[in-house]
Scaffold this active site. Structure first.
Site, PDB file in Angstrom:
ATOM      1  N   LYS A  74     -64.197 -46.737  49.932  1.00  0.00           N
ATOM      2  CA  LYS A  74     -65.159 -47.792  49.608  1.00  0.00           C
ATOM      3  C   LYS A  74     -64.491 -49.162  49.714  1.00  0.00           C
ATOM      4  CE  LYS A  74     -67.760 -47.172  45.884  1.00  0.00           C
ATOM      5  NZ  LYS A  74     -69.202 -47.139  46.268  1.00  0.00           N
ATOM      6  N   ARG A 112     -65.988 -49.606  39.907  1.00  0.00           N
ATOM      7  CA  ARG A 112     -66.269 -48.296  40.501  1.00  0.00           C
ATOM      8  C   ARG A 112     -64.988 -47.656  41.015  1.00  0.00           C
ATOM      9  NH1 ARG A 112     -70.834 -51.193  42.891  1.00  0.00           N
ATOM     10  NH2 ARG A 112     -72.811 -50.123  42.441  1.00  0.00           N
ATOM     11  N   GLY A 148     -69.994 -38.945  42.676  1.00  0.00           N
ATOM     12  CA  GLY A 148     -70.436 -38.606  41.330  1.00  0.00           C
ATOM     13  C   GLY A 148     -69.384 -37.977  40.446  1.00  0.00           C
ATOM     14  N   MET A 200     -66.336 -39.288  39.531  1.00  0.00           N
ATOM     15  CA  MET A 200     -65.619 -40.207  38.642  1.00  0.00           C
ATOM     16  C   MET A 200     -66.578 -41.234  38.045  1.00  0.00           C
ATOM     17  SD  MET A 200     -61.988 -40.612  40.612  1.00  0.00           S
ATOM     18  CE  MET A 200     -62.654 -40.749  42.253  1.00  0.00           C
ATOM     19  N   ARG A 210     -72.232 -47.060  56.124  1.00  0.00           N
ATOM     20  CA  ARG A 210     -71.515 -45.834  56.491  1.00  0.00           C
ATOM     21  C   ARG A 210     -72.227 -45.214  57.682  1.00  0.00           C
ATOM     22  NH1 ARG A 210     -73.305 -42.557  51.036  1.00  0.00           N
ATOM     23  NH2 ARG A 210     -75.536 -42.654  51.440  1.00  0.00           N
ATOM     24  N   HIS A 234     -78.845  -6.889  62.158  1.00  0.00           N
ATOM     25  CA  HIS A 234     -79.476  -6.583  63.439  1.00  0.00           C
ATOM     26  C   HIS A 234     -80.583  -7.586  63.743  1.00  0.00           C
ATOM     27  CE1 HIS A 234     -82.472  -4.480  65.976  1.00  0.00           C
ATOM     28  NE2 HIS A 234     -81.378  -4.084  66.630  1.00  0.00           N
ATOM     29  N   SER A 249     -61.515  -7.807  75.532  1.00  0.00           N
ATOM     30  CA  SER A 249     -62.563  -8.643  74.970  1.00  0.00           C
ATOM     31  C   SER A 249     -62.552  -8.406  73.463  1.00  0.00           C
ATOM     32  CB  SER A 249     -63.919  -8.278  75.569  1.00  0.00           C
ATOM     33  OG  SER A 249     -64.919  -9.104  75.021  1.00  0.00           O
ATOM     34  N   CYS A 259     -66.585 -11.392  72.644  1.00  0.00           N
ATOM     35  CA  CYS A 259     -68.008 -11.112  72.803  1.00  0.00           C
ATOM     36  C   CYS A 259     -68.684 -10.832  71.470  1.00  0.00           C
ATOM     37  CB  CYS A 259     -68.215  -9.938  73.761  1.00  0.00           C
ATOM     38  SG  CYS A 259     -67.469  -8.418  73.186  1.00  0.00           S
ATOM     39  N   TYR A 316     -62.387 -16.958  78.072  1.00  0.00           N
ATOM     40  CA  TYR A 316     -63.813 -17.273  77.953  1.00  0.00           C
ATOM     41  C   TYR A 316     -64.357 -16.795  76.618  1.00  0.00           C
ATOM     42  CZ  TYR A 316     -64.849 -12.350  78.876  1.00  0.00           C
ATOM     43  OH  TYR A 316     -64.914 -10.993  78.788  1.00  0.00           O
TER      44      TYR A 316
END
Lengths: 945, 945
Positions: free
Chosen positions: A61, A131, A140, A142, A381, A499, A827, A894, A914
């Protein structure tokens, strides 16, 4: 916990290493400005001691506020007490450096000068906010204190100065409430059920006969202030400090102490933030948007975060404070209206919008306040955005020359690309709908339709033109036709890799699975959730992006990308989204090193996959087509056969349709390679669910008594089928099963080749644990190939194939050097490797994975995103072992992880050739692969310029 | 196959390394005698060119024949053509060294001289045998030719010399048959169903009107010889060589060629014998035991191989050939009778018996032939023996100063110790019994009893004093009481590590499991096998040593060791077997480095285990006692509870009996350490088998409707329970389950300690995959311990325990460094580690493991003997990872492998601190651990002297 910490430490090291590659200029500026003995860094009035690169010293900040000030954006002046002070404080028995007080005093004077107000002044008093601000945001966790600097005298000055006594006294009571609880630790005590401050406020409201805090008059609030003071005195034994400087000391102290409160410690452990980092404290001049008609407050995005359109997007309120915009008590106005209400400020804001985007080179999410006509920016931001917006914005910014292509690629979360492919609901209609349950968002998109509880009924309903939602406790291969017929799939059991989820993703179906808060009664054909019971044929809607389930219909349609790419619709192809998607994809292909293949089982899927960019098949599974038509009869006959002869008879029938399938697939591939996995699932899967009727029917067809069929089904039942008689174990028990598949593959290849299409079959043996298993299966394959060639009169060079194996059992990964001696490729089957490596059933884990995520054992579902620290190590062992024997061994993956961005990046780093994934995940994989290649060069999001 | 070869190569290297540690003397003699250019080594007449150490050059058979000759044992003279010739032959296009012929000729002369006969002579012809002989025995794989040197003239000389024309012509026809097929390759051709030689013989027998070959007269045989010759000429196109030297050349050639026949290649691959070793060829003078009443032949052991008693043991036949003793056409006589029949030869044999034992320092298995009063030894080798004999012989030989204690220990196969512990059948009675099936020998011993098909009926029958055999398709924890009540257990499903086998071994019960050739009809209460159907209550007998199942009763009794050790019977303690067993055990304890613990769940088991030598508990499982009495009601209530409150209520009840159990166990341990595993199995296991009646009964007890119970059971069902919600996953979902167990353990410990008995609880968390899981469970354990201490007013030092984990999931082994941060000990759970590491269900693998053993994928059941090449590597990773963080981390193993000798040796090498196994396996583990320590010093069986 140590693991998490370690990882965080590693991450931190990695990050700083990356930082080191950044522009030297920025590095120098950060280093140069951090002076020894300097504990306080001021900003305001177009300049600052620090800048945006100094997050380690000033916190996120503080560094950003300094940066905004540096580039001339109006920011209320203030100063940061550095993280070094925090470290000093804890290292020295909670004492501060000696020069700190003097430095604070010096910088208060600077802030006073810039703001034209004086801290504690009785004419034009300066109020401050105090702050926390750590290197990484800990929202949130601190403490924060606002309106600091008020006392009994200052409040009167404030009332006089603003002409708003109610505002002044309300600010005072808010300050007391915060300061009393945070600094003086007067809070609800053990056994006290209500906050004591709220009790006093409630009494005041009752007395005044009003409902809301805002109904209280200045006098009412004056009484509340007195009571708050008395409460603090009573409970803490101390007077509330009237001296603003004493207030400030107390507040700074409280913020530093809050670095080590329980919440902050837990948060740091969770996100791996080292305690040694410490927090900074930001002390900033307060500005007020609630001081009249020329004041106001708002939030805005520099572009539309939903669509990415380059329009100013936001909302504001006149005469209001920041929280009023969010709270929804008053309805904010669209930002464009500000041009009339506050024309000067609006113009200023437009200039700042451009300036921030140009400076930060990304969409900004800003907060602002106008105090009596003066615009102040309170925060900026990078803005969060949808997948659509991410793509639009990134590509627009490349055109605008704000960013390079590489940065655009790094900036789009690869997973979010799926948003562009999925059908969508109208958001208003969705909000209005009745939510009846929720599950895991397993197939992104939106679908509405009539519910049916079986595959047959779904198929029948779809045939009648109905839009169908298939509702099952869980799905099996037998439900496949129903899934194909359905628009969406809902299951009440199973996880993100069940599945249902797997098939749904592959087909691009909308799917919500594991909706445990809903229940199915198959007998009554009802689905119940959230007190609502739906009957067969009732309308249901699924939002597969978030996993929500609604009663009734919500309108949806295929995305423009799909319309253009798969449906070849001209209108869609003219759309900006389609064009941008295609352009982005073309960039990724130039950058990535990983090949991209597809897991597809039908010619149709293969055609889709190629349109999505697949360069071949990484996994095709013959058994996924076994339930088509009455094929299953032959499969069942083969399984039920009790001798080689009976098995051979059934296999002959199976070969016919397998060969037909493979021909279709080879044609669709048009010369691309195809990895074909031999039969893998436990045989019981194909017969375990047979009804008495089906048994009777089959009995007549194959001439085996129904009771013998039942006996055989019983004898094939397994306690743990995933660890049972499946994969190459079937091929070793019944070599004819392997041989038949090889015949079908190679005869199909020969026929397609004869018509001029190149075919490259890569025959893959599943579930190998021992090198010897592969050796045996390779021998069967080679012998069968010789027979096929002989029969067809082909030479060895005229019918080629390779033989490889899945690495999906820990033993195979560990002994990969031995396995590689018989393999032309590996694979990695990361689904099974995850199941065995973690001892975790994909189907059964959904019952306790939520508890595991709560307990922070897992941050991700290991079936969705690879467990890099465990299963990933097995993959690395497999790579190392395999390449130790064959340095050029072709390696792929795969499992479902082939479509998960983090996993794709891991596979890139591991040195695979791959990845293979379901068709609809291919764009995601292409983008992730390109990102991986960029990251390998040391580039990270926001660091390419 | 490459794996196997590699292993073999390694083994070979290891072996030769070991050989290098042997006495230098022997090494020198072998090296000195192997002269360059010397291809033929002769033996006979009390001397030899070679000796027993030269197996690499002369092959096993040749070296041993030389050794016997050297020590003055009468051996028919002969010579060995070395393995170097074989290598030369294959390296040089099947040509022989130039000097070979001359060397053979030279040595034929030496043999002729020793034997007083001449090769090819027409007065006193010498016949030869030509046999292969590789470094390691390859029985039946290569070719052999007997009676070589006969032709049309020699056969007449033989007839004249022996006065036995039939013998001469029979020898000739045998020679032709062997030579024709082996050397001249005249065998059954494609499409020919019968051996052509046998066809000719059959025709001759038909013509002569006799049934057996022995019925043929000399004239008949002469005709057969003519026909054999015609056959050979006809089919090979060549004449059978009449010249004995040409015959010899052909035979030697054939034997060298047979080194590379298909059978031999496959055999070498199977047993990892390198092709480069080559075979030697042994050419030896024939002697005949079938030349009259002063001739004979026999086989014998120098001591009784069944009991180990130091008596001469064997049988013989007068006027017979070697194969007649084995063939069983005539009944051989016990060897002692030879003292009357052939007193001179018998005396000679006794002298040789002593000589061989003294020389080879082990029981010898010999073959001998007496030719006209002259005794010839044809073979000697170490004799195979039962466990009883192994122990008796080894310990006797130590007393006799033939061998040292270390050699005695190395010589007893550790597994065979179980023979001394198991009840036994009378062998004659067993032979006479009706065999009705066979399965895996899962619990050694012998048992007879009445069959019952359920635990309840078994318990009831045992209560009536019946001896019970529990017959189940498979057993579950619910059958435990039935198993306790039974003498023996028979299952028709499951493998050597099924629940039935595991519990049976732990209890020392006789068990045959997975008898797939038998079937059970629970409804009819029948067991059917081999066409015999037995009803409930019928007698059945089980031989758990070999897995045989018999109808009817066969008498058995506990072994003497058990009677002495567990039943404290004085008579048994006086027995030689008991004394020897105890002495052997005391030796092992002085040598071994591994600690020995027990897997035991009850005070009774612990007491037994301590008597067997356990030094503590390595694994105790609370859940194994859940089915006792009506405890299961509370367990089910806990599982079925749908909120924390209901669960807490049930846990309170469970704690009461758990605490009682632990107190009993701690008392029984009397100060020894106890590793206690927290609840591990999937909850469904405790409720999945409930009948409707049981549900109704429980419903009344716990106030939950039977239909709700059914629903909950259904919701807890898992597809793959082994990979499901079990182990620490239960403790993470329901911390109260962990806390309750810890309370029970620590309160029990405190109470037992208060009475003066030391207690060392080691609390073990099961199924950890992630370090974080252990961290979370450790926190629950520590917090609970603090509460218990507080409640009991004990200081930290007054109630101690340690916390550790099972390493039984690949991920835990791979990330052992992370896990070790939270662990004070590891215990490798090799049962689960094998399941997950190999992706192989213990319960389901029995359906295909036999095919795997046939296909040579596996040589052992990986659930019985650790898969060292795969799962073993995970264990090694776990050891390395754990000790990298905590160098002194205590490591143990508590899978079933803790009682398997090969596995115990592996765990010794891996650096574990202890192994834990079921009580009855402890003696085996002690012996194996001692052997491992000796092997670590480079000692091997037969090499300690």
């Amino acid at each position: 916990m140590a693991t998490v910490k370690k990882k965080a430490a590693k991450k931190a090291v990695k990050k700083s290493a990356k930082k080191a590659t950044k522009k030297t200029a920025a590095k120098k500026s950060a280093a140069a400005k951090a002076k020894p003995g300097k504990y306080v860094y001021v900003w305001g009035d177009g300049k600052a001691d620090g800048d945006g690169s100094m997050k380690a010293l000033l916190g996120g900040k503080g560094a950003n506020l300094a940066e905004m000030s540096n580039i001339g954006v109006p920011v209320p002046a203030g100063f940061t007490i550095t993280t070094e002070v925090c470290t000093y404080y804890y290292d020295n028995g909670k004492k501060y450096p000696k020069t700190l007080d003097a430095q604070i005093e010096e910088n208060i004077a600077k802030v006073e000068k810039v703001m034209g107000k004086k801290f504690g002044d009785l004419e034009n008093p300066l109020l401050l906010s105090v702050r926390s601000g750590a290197r990484e945001s800990m929202p949130g966790m601190m403490d924060t204190i606002l309106n600091l600097g008020i006392n009994d005298e200052v409040v009167e000055a404030l009332a006089t100065k603003t002409g708003n006594a109610k505002f002044a006294w309300d600010s005072y009571r808010r300050f007391l409430q915060m300061y009393g609880s945070v600094v003086m630790e007067v809070e609800a005590e053990a056994g006290e059920h209500h906050d004591p401050y709220e009790v006093i406020l409630d009494e005041a409201k009752e007395k005044a006969g009003v409902k809301d805090d805002s109904g209280l008059s200045a006098d009412d609030l004056r009484e509340v202030v007195e009571k708050f003071k008395a409460l603090i005195k009573d409970r803490s034994g101390k007077n509330f400090p009237e001296d603003p400087r004493a207030q400030l000391k107390g507040a700074v102290n409280a913020v530093f102490n809050s670095w080590n409160n329980d919440r902050a410690i837990v948060y740091r452990q969770k996100y791996g933030i080292p305690a040694a980092w410490g927090t900074a404290v930001n002390v900033q001049a307060m500005v007020f948007g609630n001081t009249g008609k020329t004041s106001g407050t708002g939030v805005a995005f520099t572009r539309d975060p939903a669509t990415g359109e380059n329009v100013f997007y936001g909302e504001y309120l006149i005469d209001a404070q920041g929280e009023d915009v969010v709270a929804g008590v008053r309805t904010p106005k669209p930002i464009a209206k500000m041009a009339k209400d506050l024309p000067k400020s609006y113009k200023e804001l437009q200039v700042i919008r451009k300036k921030l985007e140009k400076h930060f080179r990304d969409v900004q999410d800003v907060e602002f306040t106008i105090e009596e006509g003066k615009l102040w920016m309170l925060q900026t931001r990078n803005g969060k955005r949808t997948g659509f917006a991410a793509v639009n914005i990134a590509l627009d910014m490349v055109k605008e020359r704000l960013i390079k292509k590489e940065e655009a690629i790094l900036r789009i979360p690869a997973d979010d690309l799926s948003h562009l492919l999925a059908p969508i609901f109208d958001s208003k209609a969705e909000k209005a709908a009745t939510k009846v349950g929720s599950g895991l968002p397993a197939g992104p998109g939106a679908a509405s339709g009539k519910i049916y509880f079986s595959a047959e009924e779904s198929v029948a309903a779809a045939a009648k033109g109905e839009s169908v939602i298939l509702v099952r406790q869980a799905t099996s291969p037998e439900d496949l036709r129903g899934m194909i017929a359905a628009e969406g799939i809902l299951t009440t059991e199973g996880g993100a890799s069940s599945h249902a989820a797997l098939v749904a993703r592959q087909m691009g179906k909308v799917c919500v699975c594991g909706a445990h808060n809903m229940s199915i009664d198959y007998d009554k054909k009802t689905l119940t959730g959230n007190g609502v019971t739906l009957n067969e044929g009732d309308e249901l809607s699924l939002n597969g992006f978030v996993g929500s389930v609604y009663a009734g219909e919500i309108q949806s349609s295929p995305s423009q990308v799909i319309q253009g790419l798969l449906e070849n619709k001209a209108a869609a192809k003219r759309s900006d989204t389609y064009k941008k998607f295609m352009e982005l994809m073309s960039w990724t292909d130039k950058l990535r090193k990983l090949g991209i293949r597809t897991n597809s089982d039908t010619p149709e899927q293969v055609e889709q996959a190629i349109k999505f960019g697949a360069e071949g098949i990484g996994l095709t599974r013959a058994e996924h087509m076994f339930f088509e038509g009455n094929r299953i009869d032959s499969v069942r006959e083969m399984i039920l056969a009790d001798d080689d002869e009976g098995r051979a008879k059934a296999l002959k029938k199976i070969k016919v349709f397998m060969k037909k399938d493979f021909k279709g697939i080879f044609k669709a591939l048009d010369g691309r390679p195809a990895t074909i996995r031999l039969l893998d699932p436990p045989l019981h899967e194909f017969i375990g669910t047979m009804t008495d009727e089906q048994k009777q029917d089959l009995s007549e067809k194959i001439g085996m008594s129904a009771s013998d069929i039942t006996k055989r089904i019983h004898s094939l039942h397994e306690e743990n089928p995933m660890l049972g008689h499946r994969g190459c174990r079937l091929g070793i028990s019944y070599p004819a099963i392997t041989a038949t598949q090889v015949e079908a593959i190679l005869e199909a290849a020969a026929e397609v080749q004869a018509k001029g299409t190149k075919v490259l079959p890569e025959i893959m043996v599943p579930l190998v644990s021992y090198a010897r298993e592969l050796e045996i299966q390779k021998q069967v394959i080679d012998e069968t190939a010789d027979e096929v060639r002989k029969k067809l009169g082909l030479k060895k060079s005229q019918l080629k194939y390779t033989v490889g194996t899945m690495i999906e059992i820990p033993r195979a990964a560990i002994t990969a050097d031995e396995v590689a001696e018989h393999a032309e490729f590996f694979s990695f089957g990361t689904n099974d490797l995850t199941q065995t490596g973690l001892g975790l059933s994909r189907d059964d884990s959904s019952s306790f994975l939520p508890a595991y995520q709560d307990a922070e054992v897992l941050s991700n579902n290991p079936f969705a995103s690879l467990d890099q620290g465990g299963v990933g190590k097995l993959v690395e062992m497999g790579v190392k072992g395999g390449r130790s024997v064959k340095p050029k061994l072709k390696l792929g993956i795969c499992g479902e992880h082939g479509g998960d961005p983090d996993s794709v990046k891991f596979f890139h780093r591991a040195g695979l050739n791959y990845v293979s994934c379901s068709p609809f995940r291919i764009p995601v994989a292409r983008l992730a692969a390109a990102q991986a290649a960029l990251e390998e060069k040391g580039l990270a999001r926001g660091e390419v310029s």
